[in-house]
Design an enzyme around this catalytic site. Sequence first.
Site, PDB file in Angstrom:
ATOM      1  N   SER A  57       0.254 -52.641 -27.240  1.00 17.65           N
ATOM      2  CA  SER A  57       0.546 -52.327 -26.029  1.00 17.65           C
ATOM      3  C   SER A  57      -0.371 -53.214 -24.896  1.00 17.65           C
ATOM      4  O   SER A  57      -1.718 -53.434 -24.839  1.00 17.65           O
ATOM      5  CB  SER A  57       0.289 -51.542 -25.267  1.00 17.65           C
ATOM      6  OG  SER A  57      -0.012 -50.319 -23.893  1.00 17.65           O
ATOM      7  N   TYR A 117      -5.213 -43.638 -24.758  1.00 20.68           N
ATOM      8  CA  TYR A 117      -4.510 -44.175 -25.248  1.00 20.68           C
ATOM      9  C   TYR A 117      -4.832 -46.408 -24.655  1.00 20.68           C
ATOM     10  O   TYR A 117      -4.639 -47.076 -25.806  1.00 20.68           O
ATOM     11  CB  TYR A 117      -3.008 -44.573 -24.557  1.00 20.68           C
ATOM     12  CG  TYR A 117      -2.061 -45.518 -24.784  1.00 20.68           C
ATOM     13  CD1 TYR A 117      -1.373 -44.915 -25.993  1.00 20.68           C
ATOM     14  CD2 TYR A 117      -1.852 -47.049 -24.018  1.00 20.68           C
ATOM     15  CE1 TYR A 117       0.264 -46.108 -26.075  1.00 20.68           C
ATOM     16  CE2 TYR A 117      -0.231 -47.214 -24.665  1.00 20.68           C
ATOM     17  CZ  TYR A 117       0.906 -46.872 -25.609  1.00 20.68           C
ATOM     18  OH  TYR A 117       1.259 -47.983 -26.368  1.00 20.68           O
TER      19      TYR A 117
HETATM   20  N1  LIG Z   1       7.388 -47.969 -25.104  1.00 22.30           N
HETATM   21  C1  LIG Z   1       6.529 -48.206 -24.563  1.00 22.30           C
HETATM   22  O1  LIG Z   1       6.838 -49.070 -23.670  1.00 22.30           O
HETATM   23  C2  LIG Z   1       5.402 -48.673 -25.147  1.00 22.30           C
HETATM   24  C3  LIG Z   1       4.896 -50.108 -24.826  1.00 22.30           C
HETATM   25  C4  LIG Z   1       3.261 -50.405 -24.547  1.00 22.30           C
HETATM   26  C5  LIG Z   1       3.506 -50.126 -26.540  1.00 22.30           C
HETATM   27  N2  LIG Z   1       4.563 -48.819 -26.943  1.00 22.30           N
HETATM   28  C6  LIG Z   1       3.872 -48.361 -28.592  1.00 22.30           C
HETATM   29  O2  LIG Z   1       4.965 -49.299 -29.108  1.00 22.30           O
HETATM   30  C7  LIG Z   1       5.215 -48.012 -29.943  1.00 22.30           C
HETATM   31  C8  LIG Z   1       6.663 -47.186 -30.314  1.00 22.30           C
HETATM   32  O3  LIG Z   1       6.804 -46.487 -28.972  1.00 22.30           O
HETATM   33  P1  LIG Z   1       8.100 -46.187 -28.764  1.00 22.30           P
HETATM   34  O4  LIG Z   1       7.772 -46.439 -27.284  1.00 22.30           O
HETATM   35  O5  LIG Z   1       9.286 -47.044 -29.307  1.00 22.30           O
HETATM   36  O6  LIG Z   1       7.301 -44.455 -28.785  1.00 22.30           O
HETATM   37  P2  LIG Z   1       8.475 -43.764 -29.022  1.00 22.30           P
HETATM   38  O7  LIG Z   1      10.360 -43.331 -29.315  1.00 22.30           O
HETATM   39  O8  LIG Z   1       7.948 -42.429 -28.229  1.00 22.30           O
HETATM   40  O9  LIG Z   1       8.276 -43.573 -30.658  1.00 22.30           O
HETATM   41  C9  LIG Z   1       6.896 -43.608 -31.365  1.00 22.30           C
HETATM   42  C10 LIG Z   1       7.282 -43.138 -33.198  1.00 22.30           C
HETATM   43  O10 LIG Z   1       5.981 -42.451 -33.795  1.00 22.30           O
HETATM   44  C11 LIG Z   1       6.747 -41.868 -34.134  1.00 22.30           C
HETATM   45  N3  LIG Z   1       4.604 -41.052 -34.756  1.00 22.30           N
HETATM   46  C12 LIG Z   1       4.193 -40.545 -33.552  1.00 22.30           C
HETATM   47  N4  LIG Z   1       3.457 -39.447 -34.176  1.00 22.30           N
HETATM   48  C13 LIG Z   1       3.363 -39.911 -35.487  1.00 22.30           C
HETATM   49  C14 LIG Z   1       1.732 -39.093 -36.154  1.00 22.30           C
HETATM   50  N5  LIG Z   1       1.168 -38.654 -36.105  1.00 22.30           N
HETATM   51  N6  LIG Z   1       2.619 -40.060 -37.412  1.00 22.30           N
HETATM   52  C15 LIG Z   1       3.214 -40.210 -37.619  1.00 22.30           C
HETATM   53  N7  LIG Z   1       4.417 -40.980 -36.799  1.00 22.30           N
HETATM   54  C16 LIG Z   1       4.252 -40.337 -35.683  1.00 22.30           C
HETATM   55  C17 LIG Z   1       7.640 -41.003 -33.568  1.00 22.30           C
HETATM   56  O11 LIG Z   1       7.882 -40.185 -34.821  1.00 22.30           O
HETATM   57  P3  LIG Z   1       8.691 -38.602 -34.393  1.00 22.30           P
HETATM   58  O12 LIG Z   1       9.532 -38.666 -33.358  1.00 22.30           O
HETATM   59  O13 LIG Z   1       9.808 -38.714 -35.477  1.00 22.30           O
HETATM   60  O14 LIG Z   1       7.841 -37.742 -33.867  1.00 22.30           O
HETATM   61  C18 LIG Z   1       8.220 -41.943 -33.229  1.00 22.30           C
HETATM   62  O15 LIG Z   1       8.462 -42.104 -34.431  1.00 22.30           O
HETATM   63  C19 LIG Z   1       3.979 -47.548 -30.263  1.00 22.30           C
HETATM   64  O16 LIG Z   1       2.880 -47.248 -30.852  1.00 22.30           O
HETATM   65  C20 LIG Z   1       3.365 -47.898 -28.847  1.00 22.30           C
HETATM   66  O17 LIG Z   1       2.421 -46.819 -28.358  1.00 22.30           O
HETATM   67  C21 LIG Z   1       5.867 -48.725 -26.711  1.00 22.30           C
END
Ligand SMILES: NC(=O)c1ccc[n+]([C@@H]2O[C@H](COP(=O)([O-])OP(=O)(O)OC[C@H]3O[C@@H](n4cnc5c(N)ncnc54)[C@H](OP(=O)(O)O)[C@@H]3O)[C@@H](O)[C@H]2O)c1
Length: 272
Positions: free
Chosen positions: A148, A161
């Site tokens: 991130s 985080y």
């Molecule tokens: N969105 C942003 O702006 C952003 C920016 C920087 C980095 N990121 C990173 O990108 C990645 C994806 O994030 P996203 O934005 O797509 O978020 P999201 O829509 O909330 O998706 C998160 C995913 O992680 C899964 N998850 C959560 N806890 C878990 C656990 N204990 N074990 C296994 N799986 C788990 C969730 O599964 P369920 O929903 O089925 O629980 C979901 O599939 C993350 O690592 C996040 O930190 C996102």
Amino acid sequence: MLVVDTGLAEKHVLITGASGGIGLETALMFLSEGAKVTGTYNRSAEPLEKIKSGWSDSLAITKVDQSSEDEVRILFEKANQTFGRVDILVANAGIGSYAGKSIQEMTLHQWENTLTVNLTGSFLCAKYFFANLEKFSGESASLILVGSTSGLFGAPWYVDYSASKAAMHGMMMSLKNEIVHVAPKGRVNLVNPGWTMTRMTEEALTDRDMVKRILQTIPMRKTAVPEDIAGAILYLASDKLAGHVSGQTITVAGGMEGRVLFTQGEVDLPND
Ligand SMILES: NC(=O)c1ccc[n+]([C@@H]2O[C@H](COP(=O)([O-])OP(=O)(O)OC[C@H]3O[C@@H](n4cnc5c(N)ncnc54)[C@H](OP(=O)(O)O)[C@@H]3O)[C@@H](O)[C@H]2O)c1
């Protein structure tokens, strides 16, 4: 029309957090390239179930809580039974919330929980991916970690985080030198998404004041959509496109510079 061959057809890709915004788009991109995808969810399979009918032979859906070593071990066993050797791991699953807390207010429980899911969870997935590579013969392999911009710039009120995401760099730099011992042409890279509209950020990115603060740090004056991040992951996964790229970070954040820490009204000059 020029068609780019990514060489991903028939590759087996395991994507954690495939039920989330970035993971689901990544899964769809790999499926469109003809890859076999094992996509994981933790709490709800619904987003993956919705796309399953279009990809019944090439998508397997598995539940995993990546903070449990047993569950991660079983995930890889199931993945082998379904589609054989896991060629590519996208370690994407993670947690983060909009409710920030100062370090004084942050409980040890919150700190440990974030580190356990984001960092230890990625470690466990990488561990069983490497063990899997050792078990099967094969020259190439690719691990893509998802960090991130919080790991690059820090994020006040989110020290848990940002620390968990900054650690991805160290993991990548170490594992790029280990992977070649289990897959001689193996590669490890890191994708750092910036602000991207998903469930994780929906609350922040629908807060107009917050979005104005964010856009002041981004020359392109826009936030990302999941496809932007998925494209970078796909590129790094492809031996045809990125076969000599290892130990690298792609930050997908529209050129983001950092954070706006104070509004103009909050900054005093000597003569004010
Ligand atoms: N969105 C942003 O702006 C952003 C920016 C920087 C980095 N990121 C990173 O990108 C990645 C994806 O994030 P996203 O934005 O797509 O978020 P999201 O829509 O909330 O998706 C998160 C995913 O992680 C899964 N998850 C959560 N806890 C878990 C656990 N204990 N074990 C296994 N799986 C788990 C969730 O599964 P369920 O929903 O089925 O629980 C979901 O599939 C993350 O690592 C996040 O930190 C996102």
